[in-house]
Design a protein around this motif. Sequence first.
Motif, mmCIF file in Angstrom:
data_model
loop_
_atom_site.group_PDB
_atom_site.id
_atom_site.type_symbol
_atom_site.label_atom_id
_atom_site.label_comp_id
_atom_site.label_asym_id
_atom_site.label_seq_id
_atom_site.Cartn_x
_atom_site.Cartn_y
_atom_site.Cartn_z
ATOM 1 N N MET A 1 48.303 69.219 29.648
ATOM 2 C CA MET A 1 47.852 68.029 30.362
ATOM 3 C C MET A 1 48.404 66.783 29.687
ATOM 4 N N ASN A 2 48.956 65.875 30.479
ATOM 5 C CA ASN A 2 49.494 64.639 29.930
ATOM 6 C C ASN A 2 48.369 63.737 29.435
ATOM 7 N N SER A 3 48.646 63.025 28.333
ATOM 8 C CA SER A 3 47.650 62.099 27.802
ATOM 9 C C SER A 3 47.566 60.863 28.685
ATOM 10 N N PRO A 4 46.396 60.214 28.751
ATOM 11 C CA PRO A 4 46.238 59.017 29.579
ATOM 12 C C PRO A 4 47.185 57.906 29.138
ATOM 13 N N LYS A 5 47.700 57.160 30.092
ATOM 14 C CA LYS A 5 48.630 56.073 29.778
ATOM 15 C C LYS A 5 47.923 54.790 29.371
ATOM 16 N N VAL A 6 46.641 54.657 29.741
ATOM 17 C CA VAL A 6 45.877 53.484 29.314
ATOM 18 C C VAL A 6 44.546 53.942 28.744
ATOM 19 N N THR A 7 43.984 53.145 27.864
ATOM 20 C CA THR A 7 42.714 53.454 27.222
ATOM 21 C C THR A 7 41.661 52.440 27.653
ATOM 22 N N ASP A 8 40.431 52.765 27.358
ATOM 23 C CA ASP A 8 39.366 51.820 27.680
ATOM 24 C C ASP A 8 39.530 50.513 26.917
ATOM 25 N N GLU A 9 40.067 50.588 25.695
ATOM 26 C CA GLU A 9 40.277 49.368 24.910
ATOM 27 C C GLU A 9 41.301 48.451 25.577
ATOM 28 N N ALA A 10 42.349 49.036 26.155
ATOM 29 C CA ALA A 10 43.359 48.229 26.847
ATOM 30 C C ALA A 10 42.748 47.527 28.052
ATOM 31 N N HIS A 11 41.878 48.217 28.772
ATOM 32 C CA HIS A 11 41.253 47.597 29.948
ATOM 33 C C HIS A 11 40.258 46.520 29.525
ATOM 34 N N ILE A 12 39.560 46.735 28.437
ATOM 35 C CA ILE A 12 38.633 45.722 27.923
ATOM 36 C C ILE A 12 39.390 44.448 27.562
ATOM 37 N N ASN A 13 40.528 44.593 26.884
ATOM 38 C CA ASN A 13 41.329 43.420 26.529
ATOM 39 C C ASN A 13 41.825 42.685 27.765
ATOM 40 N N PHE A 14 42.154 43.434 28.804
ATOM 41 C CA PHE A 14 42.563 42.805 30.061
ATOM 42 C C PHE A 14 41.422 42.013 30.672
ATOM 43 N N LEU A 15 40.200 42.562 30.659
ATOM 44 C CA LEU A 15 39.049 41.872 31.230
ATOM 45 C C LEU A 15 38.754 40.577 30.478
ATOM 46 N N ILE A 16 38.941 40.590 29.172
ATOM 47 C CA ILE A 16 38.715 39.373 28.388
ATOM 48 C C ILE A 16 39.762 38.313 28.718
ATOM 49 N N ALA A 17 40.995 38.738 28.916
ATOM 50 C CA ALA A 17 42.095 37.786 29.075
ATOM 51 C C ALA A 17 42.262 37.261 30.486
ATOM 52 N N THR A 18 42.041 38.102 31.501
ATOM 53 C CA THR A 18 42.338 37.666 32.864
ATOM 54 C C THR A 18 41.391 36.553 33.295
ATOM 55 N N PRO A 19 41.912 35.483 33.891
ATOM 56 C CA PRO A 19 41.052 34.368 34.283
ATOM 57 C C PRO A 19 40.188 34.661 35.495
ATOM 58 N N ARG A 20 40.657 35.534 36.402
ATOM 59 C CA ARG A 20 39.867 35.761 37.612
ATOM 60 C C ARG A 20 40.061 37.150 38.210
ATOM 61 N N VAL A 21 41.294 37.555 38.493
ATOM 62 C CA VAL A 21 41.558 38.797 39.210
ATOM 63 C C VAL A 21 41.399 39.980 38.255
ATOM 64 N N CYS A 22 40.563 40.953 38.645
ATOM 65 C CA CYS A 22 40.273 42.108 37.786
ATOM 66 C C CYS A 22 40.738 43.423 38.403
ATOM 67 N N SER A 23 41.721 43.387 39.259
ATOM 68 C CA SER A 23 42.178 44.599 39.935
ATOM 69 C C SER A 23 43.100 45.414 39.046
ATOM 70 N N ALA A 24 43.256 46.688 39.390
ATOM 71 C CA ALA A 24 44.177 47.565 38.662
ATOM 72 C C ALA A 24 45.618 47.095 38.820
ATOM 73 N N THR A 25 45.947 46.577 39.997
ATOM 74 C CA THR A 25 47.305 46.074 40.231
ATOM 75 C C THR A 25 47.619 44.921 39.294
ATOM 76 N N GLU A 26 46.678 43.999 39.146
ATOM 77 C CA GLU A 26 46.899 42.860 38.254
ATOM 78 C C GLU A 26 46.979 43.319 36.807
ATOM 79 N N ALA A 27 46.157 44.299 36.438
ATOM 80 C CA ALA A 27 46.205 44.825 35.069
ATOM 81 C C ALA A 27 47.571 45.401 34.749
ATOM 82 N N ALA A 28 48.186 46.076 35.715
ATOM 83 C CA ALA A 28 49.525 46.640 35.504
ATOM 84 C C ALA A 28 50.585 45.540 35.413
ATOM 85 N N ARG A 29 50.435 44.490 36.203
ATOM 86 C CA ARG A 29 51.442 43.426 36.244
ATOM 87 C C ARG A 29 51.529 42.631 34.946
ATOM 88 N N VAL A 30 50.433 42.543 34.212
ATOM 89 C CA VAL A 30 50.423 41.692 33.016
ATOM 90 C C VAL A 30 50.641 42.486 31.730
#
Length: 331
Positions: A1-30
């Motif tokens: 089984m392949n290991s996950p490409k993102v971790t919960d810590e990476a998503h947490i950092n995205f939530l702290i940094a993003t000013p408004r949009v919290c979608s998966a698409t935006e998380a990938a773009r940044v």
Amino acid sequence: MNSPKVTDEAHINFLIATPRVCSATEAARVQPDQPVPPAHDAFTRLLHRLEPDTATLWREAAGQVTRCGGILVVDDSTLDKPYARKIEWVCRHGSGKHHAVVEGIHWITLLWTDGDRHIPVDDRLYDKTGDALTKNDHFRALLETAHGRGFMPECVVFDSGYSRLENLKRVRDFGWVWLTRLKANRVVNPDRRGLCPVTRVETDAHGTVVHLKGYGLIRLFKIVAPDGDIEWWASNDLQMSASMRIRWAGYAWTIEYYHRGIKQFCGIERAQVRAARAQRNHIGLCLRAFLRLESHCYRTGISWFEAKTTIIRAAVRAYLVNPLYTLAATA
């Protein structure tokens, strides 16, 4: 089984940094430049893959609280979902913000505070149609878990919606002091001559000892607001002074700032997912993001707003040096 490409810590950092949009698409773009950056599906899978629980939140919060001190506050809030049509968990709830019944997710929080810090230690989602648990069931479950974790707060504060006898007795069984507001129709015996509603009790902000029907002796406070509104507060601490009641009530009010902060700065209402599991995991990640933001702000003495603005300030400065959006030249 392949290991996950993102971790919960990476998503947490995205939530702290993003000013408004919290979608998966935006998380990938940044995501930072890398040979094989994660796609938006990786963030979507993360929200569906994680096991929803509050144990991780507690492991991260435990080091920021003093279990023998501070107060515990229980309160609920509605996560607005005004355009939801197929999102699970969403149903109609009363909203203190809108003073109306709105579409949203009803969320119950247990917050530890000493007046300066705001640390969420546990939470529950009220599933109005999916299970048989009431908000009072969740209230007792939150406090039972806190008792099992060794909390000995100076006081437990909650609103009148949680002041039913079973809840008051459960807090008393733990050996804790409670402070709550009572509705005007609660019945007490002030002078052993008969029962009457609290509105007919002769008392003031310093309080009077009365007998609460079905419970026992309590101290009842009558608080008259500048606009004439009257509130009835009560505690099982018969020696509680007016200044102590003001202190605990002031501490408890910080949960309103917490609700506003986690909504504005961690995007807890902005998950663009439908499944209940994904919504639950998004809320859990937002709570963990808030722990990091609150810890930083407490250490540095800056506000949540300033901490969030600092993240995007450099990007705004870079744009001002080289604006991308200008009017086309005219003849």
